[in-house]
Design a protein around this motif. Sequence first.
Motif, PDB file in Angstrom:
ATOM      1  N   ALA A 150     -12.671 -67.557 -44.874  1.00 16.26           N
ATOM      2  CA  ALA A 150     -12.094 -68.730 -44.237  1.00 16.26           C
ATOM      3  C   ALA A 150     -12.441 -69.980 -45.032  1.00 16.26           C
ATOM      4  O   ALA A 150     -13.540 -70.123 -45.574  1.00 16.26           O
ATOM      5  CB  ALA A 150     -12.603 -68.850 -42.813  1.00 16.26           C
ATOM      6  N   ALA A 151     -11.471 -70.878 -45.105  1.00 22.95           N
ATOM      7  CA  ALA A 151     -11.688 -72.104 -45.853  1.00 22.95           C
ATOM      8  C   ALA A 151     -12.592 -73.045 -45.070  1.00 22.95           C
ATOM      9  O   ALA A 151     -12.500 -73.116 -43.833  1.00 22.95           O
ATOM     10  CB  ALA A 151     -10.354 -72.774 -46.139  1.00 22.95           C
ATOM     11  N   PRO A 152     -13.459 -73.786 -45.721  1.00 24.47           N
ATOM     12  CA  PRO A 152     -14.275 -74.766 -45.014  1.00 24.47           C
ATOM     13  C   PRO A 152     -13.384 -75.861 -44.436  1.00 24.47           C
ATOM     14  O   PRO A 152     -12.346 -76.201 -45.009  1.00 24.47           O
ATOM     15  CB  PRO A 152     -15.213 -75.299 -46.098  1.00 24.47           C
ATOM     16  N   PRO A 153     -13.780 -76.405 -43.293  1.00 23.55           N
ATOM     17  CA  PRO A 153     -12.928 -77.441 -42.674  1.00 23.55           C
ATOM     18  C   PRO A 153     -12.674 -78.639 -43.581  1.00 23.55           C
ATOM     19  O   PRO A 153     -11.588 -79.217 -43.567  1.00 23.55           O
ATOM     20  CB  PRO A 153     -13.722 -77.826 -41.424  1.00 23.55           C
ATOM     21  N   ALA A 154     -13.669 -79.027 -44.379  1.00 23.82           N
ATOM     22  CA  ALA A 154     -13.465 -80.173 -45.269  1.00 23.82           C
ATOM     23  C   ALA A 154     -12.348 -79.910 -46.271  1.00 23.82           C
ATOM     24  O   ALA A 154     -11.598 -80.822 -46.633  1.00 23.82           O
ATOM     25  CB  ALA A 154     -14.763 -80.505 -45.997  1.00 23.82           C
ATOM     26  N   LEU A 155     -12.223 -78.653 -46.726  1.00 23.06           N
ATOM     27  CA  LEU A 155     -11.145 -78.312 -47.655  1.00 23.06           C
ATOM     28  C   LEU A 155      -9.793 -78.426 -46.971  1.00 23.06           C
ATOM     29  O   LEU A 155      -8.814 -78.896 -47.572  1.00 23.06           O
ATOM     30  CB  LEU A 155     -11.355 -76.901 -48.196  1.00 23.06           C
ATOM     31  N   LEU A 156      -9.713 -77.999 -45.714  1.00 20.20           N
ATOM     32  CA  LEU A 156      -8.457 -78.155 -44.975  1.00 20.20           C
ATOM     33  C   LEU A 156      -8.079 -79.623 -44.861  1.00 20.20           C
ATOM     34  O   LEU A 156      -6.912 -79.995 -45.040  1.00 20.20           O
ATOM     35  CB  LEU A 156      -8.612 -77.547 -43.583  1.00 20.20           C
TER      36      LEU A 156
END
Length: 781
Positions: free
Chosen positions: A516-522
């Motif tokens: 899962a992508a880190p929220p900051a990357l999203l």
Amino acid sequence: MAEVAAGDGAGSGAGGSPEAAAGGTGGGGWRRPHGPLQRYYGPSAAEAAEAAPDPTDINGPHFDPEVFMTKVRSECPLGQLLAREAALGREIRALDSDMQTLLYENYNKFISATDTIRKMKVDFRHMEAEMDDLAANMAAISASSARVSAALQDRHRRGAQLAGVQALLRKLQALVEVPGRLRRWAGTEPARALRCYGRARAVLRHYRHLPSFRAIEDESHAIMAELAQRLRTRLREETLDPKELTECVEMLLQLEEPPEELSEEFLSQAGARLEAELAALEAELPASDPSGAATTPPPASDILDFVDRGSSAFVGTLCQLAGSYRALFGGDAGRLEPFAAALATRYFELLERRLALERGLGDTSLLVRALDRFHRRLRALLELLPEGAAAAAALVARAARERVDRYLRALQTFFLGCLGDVRQALAAPRPPGKEGPGLPDLLATLAASVLGQLKAVLAYVQLFTARDVAFASLPYFKGEFCVAAVREGLVVAFVRWLCRTARGFADGPAERGAPAAPPALLLLLARLCLDYENSTISYILTLTDEQFPPQDSGPAVTPGPALCAEARAAAQRLLDHYVQVQGAAVAQMLRKSVETRDWLGTVEPRNVRAVMKRVVEDITAIDVQVGQLFEEGVRRAQSSDSSRRAFSVYSSSRAPGRYAPSYTPSAPMDTHLLSNIQKLFSERIDIFSPVEFNKVSVLTGIIKISLKTLLECVRLRTLGRFGLQQVQVDGHYLQLYLWRFASDERVVQGLLDEVAASAAHRCLDPVPMEHSVVELICERG
């Protein structure tokens, strides 16, 4: 009389005038104004024309002695007359002397002239006699010349007859010597023997009815037949270069061999030569792997060297042989064109195999130069094979399109590498006191790197359409390449792939087996897609259209608004997913805190639970994170006492006194019914509605998901009195801090009211805590 005589002499002055006489006396005597010769010859015509007729002017043409004498006697005194007389006497004597001198000098000249004339007359008579003799001699010479000319003409006729006889004898001698010469030259100098035979063949055929000429012709023909046999043997057995092959076939044609057989043998020999050239080119290519594994070694030389060797060796030889064939066999191209077309097709296949080995990007300028040289040197071959122009153009177009596709894959790889760097920077541990790059820096670096790489790729691809490139004038590169290959196949395809890739982090990465992508990357990717929608896509398309202008009648292009819509949709999906992920993370803490606690046996609350403090801290951190990339947004005006709002298990709108004045803790009314009635008059809260691109909207979405989860968890629990009071304390604490993050404080208030109402409904002993005590605990906590 003496006085009169004296007076007469004195009166003859210059001009015979008294003024002249007086002037002469005053000046010491009379002075002649002109010389004797002028007085003798008289005045000039100009002076005579200018002077008026004066009969007293002794030197004038109108002089009258009587008038002059009368005037002198009447005007001059005696002294002047005497002086004038003496002067006239002197002038007369001087004139006589001058006349004598002139007569003597001219007499000698007259005598000399007379002698000269006499001698000239004698010389003229001698010249007349000599001219008569010369005329007689010329007549004799003319008669002699006529006789000599007749003799010379007779001699010339005899010489011409003799020269003709000698020439005939020389020709006969040359014909007699033809067999010997042919025998001598046939082995060493066949071309010279053919020239000799060609000169003698017509004569021998004309006089072959004569036995001697027929014998010479038969012998010469036999020698030439042997030469033809040797040439055919050489043509079949030896590998000749194009020049030797042409000379050999040309000599056989001169020997009147069948052209059909010679053309077939010529093409066979030329085919062997060209097959050897193609085999040399194919030897430079590594063997293809049947299994399809990418283990093919790199070529030994670059593409430009390969094209140079192919152009100079194969193409040059093919053009030379084709030109020789046409020169030898005229316009017979029925065999030549299929022959050349088959070889050219094989050459194109080898070149395409070599182009396929250019797996990396390498030096695009080298590839463009190689294709340009291939196209330029192929023009001579295309004159021979007009239908080969389409195949050559298609080969160049495929090579250019393949390089563009490689650039697209390189851009995709570069973007994924940049994303990896961003993820590594986000996941890297931060030592205390040292902060890594912030989200704005990471976003700026990512956007600048991708845009710079895209511009560099466009600059490389633009080499295919440079003005000095020959194939750039092809219709494909003027229209389809600029639009279909570059704009749509590279730029638009990359932007769409970027949006799909970014959106893929929100569309279930677990299904692809990726972490899962880190929220900051999203959040960062959402901002990147939004920037692309706002400005970057327009800039990229404008730059592409400037460097690769589309044709008016070319293929349709993807409009910019369509790409912007895709980028905005990707940004919206990423931001929604970010809200869901962050909301789920906060909700997970709340869920565990509710599910793991014994709400029936809990003690009286004295502090706010730690999980509520953690929720506030996480929401604050999210607020800071989102604020780095998105604007603040618009909030509804808060009430003046938002932070101090009384929070209890019954909201102000649902106070028991309003609905049931007799409400007491021991006999509570049905709060569930009150809650349902209140929902009919309150605004519906959409928990999972799309968020807007601002910080307030994002935080509101996260808070709604978190509080909704808390509400659902509380509905599944059974609480005691102190459990209800703990929910009351926790809810008031959240109210104190979360309202400032939401776009509308009523959203937070409404959800927390529902939490409190649900807790009261699920409580066995719903006795709330005093509000002042709740505030004290929250302030202390």
